[in-house]
Design an enzyme around this catalytic site. Sequence first.
Site, PDB file in Angstrom:
ATOM      1  N   HIS A 165       0.865  -1.166  -0.044  1.00 30.37           N
ATOM      2  CA  HIS A 165       0.104   0.118  -0.256  1.00 30.37           C
ATOM      3  C   HIS A 165       0.936   1.161  -0.051  1.00 30.37           C
ATOM      4  O   HIS A 165       2.080   1.357   0.341  1.00 30.37           O
ATOM      5  CB  HIS A 165      -0.878   0.080   1.335  1.00 30.37           C
ATOM      6  CG  HIS A 165      -0.140   0.256   2.464  1.00 30.37           C
ATOM      7  ND1 HIS A 165       0.412  -0.839   3.126  1.00 30.37           N
ATOM      8  CD2 HIS A 165      -0.134   1.108   3.266  1.00 30.37           C
ATOM      9  CE1 HIS A 165       1.174  -0.444   4.089  1.00 30.37           C
ATOM     10  NE2 HIS A 165       0.861   0.762   4.274  1.00 30.37           N
ATOM     11  N   ASP A 179       0.505   5.048   1.786  1.00 32.65           N
ATOM     12  CA  ASP A 179      -0.440   5.813   3.060  1.00 32.65           C
ATOM     13  C   ASP A 179      -1.507   6.405   2.564  1.00 32.65           C
ATOM     14  O   ASP A 179      -1.269   7.456   1.559  1.00 32.65           O
ATOM     15  CB  ASP A 179       0.545   6.485   3.729  1.00 32.65           C
ATOM     16  CG  ASP A 179       1.480   5.628   4.634  1.00 32.65           C
ATOM     17  OD1 ASP A 179       1.184   4.283   4.923  1.00 32.65           O
ATOM     18  OD2 ASP A 179       2.726   6.081   5.011  1.00 32.65           O
ATOM     19  N   ARG A 220       5.083   7.929  13.352  1.00 31.56           N
ATOM     20  CA  ARG A 220       4.997   8.067  11.678  1.00 31.56           C
ATOM     21  C   ARG A 220       4.494   9.628  11.743  1.00 31.56           C
ATOM     22  O   ARG A 220       3.561   9.909  12.555  1.00 31.56           O
ATOM     23  CB  ARG A 220       3.865   7.335  11.335  1.00 31.56           C
ATOM     24  CG  ARG A 220       3.555   7.552   9.793  1.00 31.56           C
ATOM     25  CD  ARG A 220       2.691   6.801   8.966  1.00 31.56           C
ATOM     26  NE  ARG A 220       1.220   6.783   9.640  1.00 31.56           N
ATOM     27  CZ  ARG A 220       0.043   6.117   8.872  1.00 31.56           C
ATOM     28  NH1 ARG A 220       0.595   5.245   7.922  1.00 31.56           N
ATOM     29  NH2 ARG A 220      -0.988   6.405   9.371  1.00 31.56           N
TER      30      ARG A 220
END
Length: 322
Positions: free
Chosen positions: A127, A129, A295
């Site tokens: 993926h 984000d 993150r």
Amino acid sequence: MTTDFDSEAAGAAGVEVKPVAGHIGAEIEGVDLAAGLDDAQVAAIRAAVLRWKVVFFRGQRLDHAGHVAFARRFGEPVVPRGRGSASPADFPEIETTADRLELGGRFGMEHDEWLQRRRHTLLRGWHCDHGARIDPPAATILRAETVPPYGGDTTWSNLAAAYAGLSAPVRDFVDRLRAEHRLGVGYQPRPGEDAYVRHLLDHQVAALHPLVRVHPETGERILYVNGYYVEQIADVSRAESRALLDLLLEQAVRPEYTVRFRWEPGSVAFWDNRATIHLAPGDNAHLGFPRTMHRVMLAGDVPVGVDGKPSEPITGTEPGRW
């Protein structure tokens, strides 16, 4: 198109860039992220990210404040909604990966079951984000706090190289296509009542993105596919869409376009979320070792296709609003 990396300029800034794979990934030495960066160092790191798509720093001493300050040198951090209790309350820009351990329990199932229902194919975990948004993040900066003694590596793939590796007739074909990206498309519901399905229906996010986007800084063409969000290629049948997506996803994650990173405490990875997909580790959950990562994502733009047309919102997403 400009993707050349000026190694002399980087060296003059005290930044040493060491590529680690043929198409993607470089380690950066010679900088202390906690001490702050001058403009020349920022320019060298930005150029390295654009050239190598993901760069790695080891042995850094960043805390939450330093992490956010570093991110701000490269863009505007987003403030995501729905963070869990593990994320630091005083730093709304930071998400902590340990939050995800709460999700299964929140929806009435063990975390392992929730994860298995989310990822039921080998390619589903790949993926970018927040790819279902109309304006996915431009970049992500991930910092390791606690990592297992083995396992827990992350892998990235270069979608510009994957596009370039297609044959010319296939490139011409996919240049004209668009695909629906939607949150939760790969989830397999539990029989009967499923609280997570209700959550997905109540919080739908979807956009129609070009299957090939033009990178806003380098001009590269990016094979804009991933296994987690892509629901359907528009204007073709579902059978055709499935076959095309299988072909393109297998192309996107060919080993020669990837790099794998072994985390250590204090490691930082900084990647271009517009030009890569990544695979979170699935080999360490059974080991019982903690893995805590932090993150920060940088605000992105609306993708634009080869035809010059931007992505179109479908539901639940507006540019700049999280």
